[in-house]
Design an enzyme around this catalytic site. Structure first.
Site, mmCIF file in Angstrom:
data_model
loop_
_atom_site.group_PDB
_atom_site.id
_atom_site.type_symbol
_atom_site.label_atom_id
_atom_site.label_comp_id
_atom_site.label_asym_id
_atom_site.label_seq_id
_atom_site.Cartn_x
_atom_site.Cartn_y
_atom_site.Cartn_z
ATOM 1 N N SER A 92 0.844 -1.195 0.000
ATOM 2 C CA SER A 92 0.000 0.000 0.000
ATOM 3 C C SER A 92 0.877 1.242 0.000
ATOM 4 C CB SER A 92 -0.879 -0.006 1.247
ATOM 5 O OG SER A 92 -1.615 1.188 1.336
ATOM 6 N N TYR A 94 -2.624 -0.240 10.249
ATOM 7 C CA TYR A 94 -2.527 -0.680 8.862
ATOM 8 C C TYR A 94 -1.174 -0.283 8.262
ATOM 9 C CZ TYR A 94 -3.983 -1.233 3.965
ATOM 10 O OH TYR A 94 -4.082 -1.609 2.657
HETATM 11 N N1 LIG Z 1 -8.851 -1.128 -1.403
HETATM 12 C C1 LIG Z 1 -7.848 -0.304 -1.233
HETATM 13 O O1 LIG Z 1 -8.003 0.899 -1.299
HETATM 14 C C2 LIG Z 1 -6.466 -0.825 -0.994
HETATM 15 C C3 LIG Z 1 -5.399 0.074 -1.088
HETATM 16 C C4 LIG Z 1 -4.116 -0.391 -0.874
HETATM 17 C C5 LIG Z 1 -3.907 -1.721 -0.552
HETATM 18 N N2 LIG Z 1 -4.974 -2.568 -0.437
HETATM 19 C C6 LIG Z 1 -4.702 -3.964 -0.099
HETATM 20 O O2 LIG Z 1 -5.238 -4.794 -1.088
HETATM 21 C C7 LIG Z 1 -5.490 -6.080 -0.538
HETATM 22 C C8 LIG Z 1 -6.884 -6.522 -0.941
HETATM 23 O O3 LIG Z 1 -7.814 -5.658 -0.359
HETATM 24 P P1 LIG Z 1 -9.231 -5.308 -0.994
HETATM 25 O O4 LIG Z 1 -9.298 -3.839 -1.084
HETATM 26 O O5 LIG Z 1 -9.468 -6.118 -2.173
HETATM 27 O O6 LIG Z 1 -10.144 -5.700 0.256
HETATM 28 P P2 LIG Z 1 -11.417 -6.643 0.416
HETATM 29 O O7 LIG Z 1 -12.334 -6.455 -0.740
HETATM 30 O O8 LIG Z 1 -11.891 -6.384 1.770
HETATM 31 O O9 LIG Z 1 -10.787 -8.094 0.334
HETATM 32 C C9 LIG Z 1 -9.953 -8.597 1.341
HETATM 33 C C10 LIG Z 1 -9.672 -10.050 1.056
HETATM 34 O O10 LIG Z 1 -8.807 -10.557 2.070
HETATM 35 C C11 LIG Z 1 -9.339 -11.760 2.559
HETATM 36 N N3 LIG Z 1 -9.005 -11.977 3.972
HETATM 37 C C12 LIG Z 1 -9.095 -11.085 4.988
HETATM 38 N N4 LIG Z 1 -8.749 -11.678 6.154
HETATM 39 C C13 LIG Z 1 -8.438 -12.963 5.856
HETATM 40 C C14 LIG Z 1 -8.011 -14.078 6.627
HETATM 41 N N5 LIG Z 1 -7.838 -14.001 7.953
HETATM 42 N N6 LIG Z 1 -7.803 -15.251 5.991
HETATM 43 C C15 LIG Z 1 -7.979 -15.360 4.661
HETATM 44 N N7 LIG Z 1 -8.375 -14.344 3.886
HETATM 45 C C16 LIG Z 1 -8.611 -13.159 4.472
HETATM 46 C C17 LIG Z 1 -10.835 -11.639 2.376
HETATM 47 O O11 LIG Z 1 -11.376 -12.938 2.245
HETATM 48 P P3 LIG Z 1 -12.621 -13.471 3.138
HETATM 49 O O12 LIG Z 1 -13.503 -12.333 3.443
HETATM 50 O O13 LIG Z 1 -13.220 -14.515 2.273
HETATM 51 O O14 LIG Z 1 -11.955 -14.029 4.306
HETATM 52 C C18 LIG Z 1 -10.934 -10.891 1.061
HETATM 53 O O15 LIG Z 1 -10.883 -11.780 -0.027
HETATM 54 C C19 LIG Z 1 -5.276 -5.944 0.958
HETATM 55 O O16 LIG Z 1 -4.008 -6.423 1.307
HETATM 56 C C20 LIG Z 1 -5.346 -4.447 1.170
HETATM 57 O O17 LIG Z 1 -4.658 -4.056 2.296
HETATM 58 C C21 LIG Z 1 -6.248 -2.142 -0.656
#
Ligand SMILES: NC(=O)c1ccc[n+]([C@@H]2O[C@H](COP(=O)([O-])OP(=O)(O)OC[C@H]3O[C@@H](n4cnc5c(N)ncnc54)[C@H](OP(=O)(O)O)[C@@H]3O)[C@@H](O)[C@H]2O)c1
Lengths: 78, 248
Positions: B139, B153
């Site tokens: 991130s 975070y």
């Molecule tokens: N969205 C943003 O703005 C943004 C910006 C920078 C970085 N990121 C990073 O991008 C990545 C994906 O995030 P996203 O935005 O796509 O979020 P999201 O839609 O909330 O998806 C998060 C994913 O992580 C999985 N997860 C969470 N806890 C888990 C656990 N204990 N065991 C297994 N799986 C787990 C969830 O699966 P289940 O719910 O099925 O467990 C879900 O598939 C993350 O690392 C986040 O920090 C996001």
């Protein structure tokens, strides 16, 4: 809930020097010190001190400190 | 027509594939010809991603990455892979004075410890092929910027920034590359957090020079670059994908 203590906790979260300026009628979002971090701090403080989890919507729907106190009371009766 | 970004003949594991960036990554990788192994906790949503994958021979594994047994079981069920996307992540927003050991551990477990251990297990068990590529969803939060309430975070994600560079060096001998994408705000369920208001989001979008948040696919395409042979000489790098946010 001890009101004086609540105002002190509130002032602490907002980095206010003086809790005495606060009352149930204070429109807290109008305070110069109010920020998005204050909202998070307020939720965390209320969770920690009063065992109640308010949401951002609860904060958004509150105008005065008294409104917040009402929300805490109604949640703790659940 | 040759395509340097092709993922044909590569098996790729994506964590957090039940939602957001991981889901888009799994789908887009399958369109580039990869065989996918997708994992997440929510079986229903994982199944949804599964149905959207192109091609045949994909596999899904329901697992909680914070459980040691589940990490091992992913490695056992997985065939030899050419790509690993450590993408799963979550956040708890809290100001510094309200950090607790429990909250700190919760965020570090998912964002830092799980992806590091999963990488270690796959290398140690020789489940990751020579010449393979590992990609982390890091991130801009942490190494590049700070923002209100993001302390846990940021801490978890800046650890990943350091890990990527060191693991890239350590694994170069095995010809395994390690890189990261560093997105700014991307439109996913991560925005559903109860502590974020829609007013906050509207105000925040205005701070992006490109005047919008990113789409999950726009991160997926960069991940595809790192997974493919197009990036064969790139390792230890962290690519910022933020609509210009960190330029200011
Ligand atoms: N969205 C943003 O703005 C943004 C910006 C920078 C970085 N990121 C990073 O991008 C990545 C994906 O995030 P996203 O935005 O796509 O979020 P999201 O839609 O909330 O998806 C998060 C994913 O992580 C999985 N997860 C969470 N806890 C888990 C656990 N204990 N065991 C297994 N799986 C787990 C969830 O699966 P289940 O719910 O099925 O467990 C879900 O598939 C993350 O690392 C986040 O920090 C996001």
């Amino acid at each position: 809930m001890e009101l004086k203590e609540f105002f002190e906790n509130f002032a602490e979260v907002m980095d206010l020097d003086d809790a005495n300026s606060l009352s149930e009628n204070t429109e807290f979002k109008e305070l110069e010190e109010w920020s998005s971090l204050s909202a998070l701090g307020l939720m965390a403080m209320i969770d920690e001190q009063y065992g109640v989890s308010l949401t951002a919507a609860d904060i958004r729907g509150s105008k005065t400190i008294g409104d917040i106190i009402e929300k805490i009371k109604s949640h703790s009766n659940e | 027509m040759s395509n340097p970004f092709s993922l044909v003949d590569k098996t790729i594991l994506v964590t957090g594939a039940s939602s957001g960036i991981g889901k888009a990554t799994a789908i887009e990788c399958s369109k580039m010809g990869a065989k996918m192994v997708i994992t997440g906790r929510n079986e229903l949503r994982l199944q949804e991603t599964m149905q959207l994958l192109e091609g045949e021979g994909h596999q899904m594994i329901v697992a909680d990455l914070t459980k040691e047994d589940d990490l091992n079981s992913i490695a056992e069920q997985c065939p030899l892979i050419e790509g690993l996307v450590n993408n799963a992540g979550s956040t708890i927003m809290v100001p510094t004075q309200f950090i607790s050991r429990e909250k700190l551990q919760q965020v570090l477990e998912v964002n830092t410890i799980a992806p590091i251990l999963l990488t270690q297990i796959f290398v140690k068990k020789k489940k990751i092929a020579k010449g393979a590529s590992i990609v982390f969803t890091d991130s801009i939060s942490g190494v590049k910027i700070a923002s209100p309430g993001n302390v846990l975070y940021s801490t978890s994600k800046s650890a990943i920034y350091g890990f990527v560079k060191n693991a890239a060096l350590d694994l170069a001998g095995k010809k395994i590359r390690v890189n990261a994408v560093c997105p700014g705000m991307i439109d996913t369920h991560i925005l559903d957090d109860v502590s974020v208001t829609s007013e906050d989001i509207e105000a925040d979008v205005k701070k992006y020079p490109l005047k919008r948040y990113g789409k999950p696919e726009e991160v997926a395409y960069a991940i595809i670059y790192f997974l493919s042979d197009a990036s064969a000489f790139t390792t230890g790098s962290s690519l910022v994908i933020d609509g210009g946010f960190t330029l200011q």
